[in-house]
Design an enzyme around this catalytic site. Sequence first.
Site, short mmCIF file in Angstrom:
data_model
loop_
_atom_site.label_atom_id
_atom_site.label_comp_id
_atom_site.label_asym_id
_atom_site.label_seq_id
_atom_site.Cartn_x
_atom_site.Cartn_y
_atom_site.Cartn_z
N HIS A 225 -40.36 8.55 24.46
CA HIS A 225 -40.38 9.83 24.82
C HIS A 225 -41.83 10.25 25.68
O HIS A 225 -42.36 11.44 25.31
CB HIS A 225 -40.10 10.65 23.98
CG HIS A 225 -38.86 10.44 23.78
ND1 HIS A 225 -37.51 10.68 21.98
CD2 HIS A 225 -37.48 9.97 24.35
CE1 HIS A 225 -36.56 10.63 22.28
NE2 HIS A 225 -36.37 10.14 23.52
N HIS B 270 -37.38 3.96 17.60
CA HIS B 270 -35.87 4.70 17.10
C HIS B 270 -35.08 4.15 15.46
O HIS B 270 -34.32 4.76 14.95
CB HIS B 270 -35.43 6.00 18.10
CG HIS B 270 -36.26 6.13 19.05
ND1 HIS B 270 -36.44 5.99 20.21
CD2 HIS B 270 -37.05 7.25 19.10
CE1 HIS B 270 -37.43 6.68 20.71
NE2 HIS B 270 -37.74 7.64 20.00
N CYS C 245 -38.74 0.68 14.41
CA CYS C 245 -39.64 0.88 13.53
C CYS C 245 -39.94 0.78 11.92
O CYS C 245 -38.75 0.94 11.30
CB CYS C 245 -40.84 2.00 13.73
SG CYS C 245 -42.17 2.82 12.14
N HIS D 5 -31.01 12.97 19.13
CA HIS D 5 -31.96 12.57 19.12
C HIS D 5 -31.96 10.76 19.12
O HIS D 5 -30.20 10.80 17.44
CB HIS D 5 -32.91 12.59 18.15
CG HIS D 5 -34.94 11.87 17.99
ND1 HIS D 5 -35.00 11.13 17.80
CD2 HIS D 5 -35.69 12.24 19.02
CE1 HIS D 5 -36.05 10.47 17.89
NE2 HIS D 5 -36.59 11.08 18.68
N GLU E 86 -32.93 8.83 16.90
CA GLU E 86 -33.23 8.20 15.36
C GLU E 86 -31.57 9.16 15.02
O GLU E 86 -31.43 8.43 14.41
CB GLU E 86 -34.52 8.96 14.89
CG GLU E 86 -35.02 8.32 13.46
CD GLU E 86 -36.16 8.83 12.85
OE1 GLU E 86 -36.97 9.33 13.60
OE2 GLU E 86 -35.26 9.15 11.91
N CYS F 69 -41.56 10.52 7.63
CA CYS F 69 -42.74 9.60 7.96
C CYS F 69 -44.13 10.08 7.57
O CYS F 69 -44.65 10.77 7.66
CB CYS F 69 -42.62 8.39 9.09
SG CYS F 69 -43.73 9.54 10.37
N SER G 15 -39.50 15.39 23.79
CA SER G 15 -40.51 13.95 22.33
C SER G 15 -40.26 15.57 21.50
O SER G 15 -40.82 16.14 20.84
CB SER G 15 -41.83 14.21 22.69
OG SER G 15 -42.34 14.06 21.23
#
Length: 308
Positions: A41, A74, A100, A128, A130, A216, A244
């Site tokens: 982003h 994501h 990731c 989002h 993710e 994370c 973001s």
Amino acid sequence: MEILIAKHAGFCFGVKHAIEIAEETASENNGKVYVYGQLVHNEKVIEDLEKKGIEFADKIDDIPQNSVTVLRAHGEPKTTYQKLQEKSIVKGKNLNDATCPLVTLVHKVAVKLKNNGYEVILFGKKNHPEAVGTSYYIKGEDTFIVESPKDAASVVEYIKKNNFKKVAVISQTTMSVPGYKELIDNINSLSEKNFEKIHLSLNRLSKNFVFVDTICNPTKQRQADTEDIAKKADVMIVIGGKNSSNSKELAAKCKTLNVETHFIQLADQLKKEWVLNKEHIGITAGASTPDITIDEVVDRIRQVRDNR
Ligand code: SF4
């Protein structure tokens, strides 16, 4: 004038890895590469990658049959892989997956909780990518997503209405650490259930109401560094893409510490009056902000200082 830069400002390893994969794939294929969705982003990073010939497709329909394709960091639902396979785009052939590993871990946690009879609730931002990807591994579009600690009552109501006997709360990787704690505290104070923390390894699934810390470590480090700096600064400059989520969280965190805060995407958005006559200027940046943008902001602040 002192410029304080957060130690963990800028790209996290997941974003760095995704960009490297996209660049390597482009150079091996003369730039004929599609990336599904916004790789990160950050408008500047996307622009630079487009100059290298990489095309960004918002819909799978926009990716031609058999094209070399990269998936962003994501994380994607399995349906993405299935739709790409129908276009002869598969891993090991022409699909490079930059998901990731810390997002994949959250998917595994969600699946294990679900398979152990838990109703899984996600603390995250509904639109989002993710959260959309992780939802697939829970209940798809029917997944209950809570965006803010202020919405704890809606979680309690959802549990009560459905009379769930086992519930687990997990988080999107980039949410606010204190925000997650506040959400759980609010849920516990509004209901007779007591949500207990269990370890990410899920080796203790004997409790019926649990939450797992799936934010994370790079996000935690960034938030902690930002807080340290914000406590010393007279003004905070937060650099990050407009969309973001983790950058917006950083700006929100600084504001809660009552420090003057400005959220910018590029150095030329920095206004002289924000930094003039300030002793300590703090800088932090979201996980999708390149070092070059951080350096440009620092240079611009130095120019203001030298020309005052
Ligand atoms: S923010 Fe965390 S989970 Fe997301 S890409 Fe970066 S390291 Fe991975």
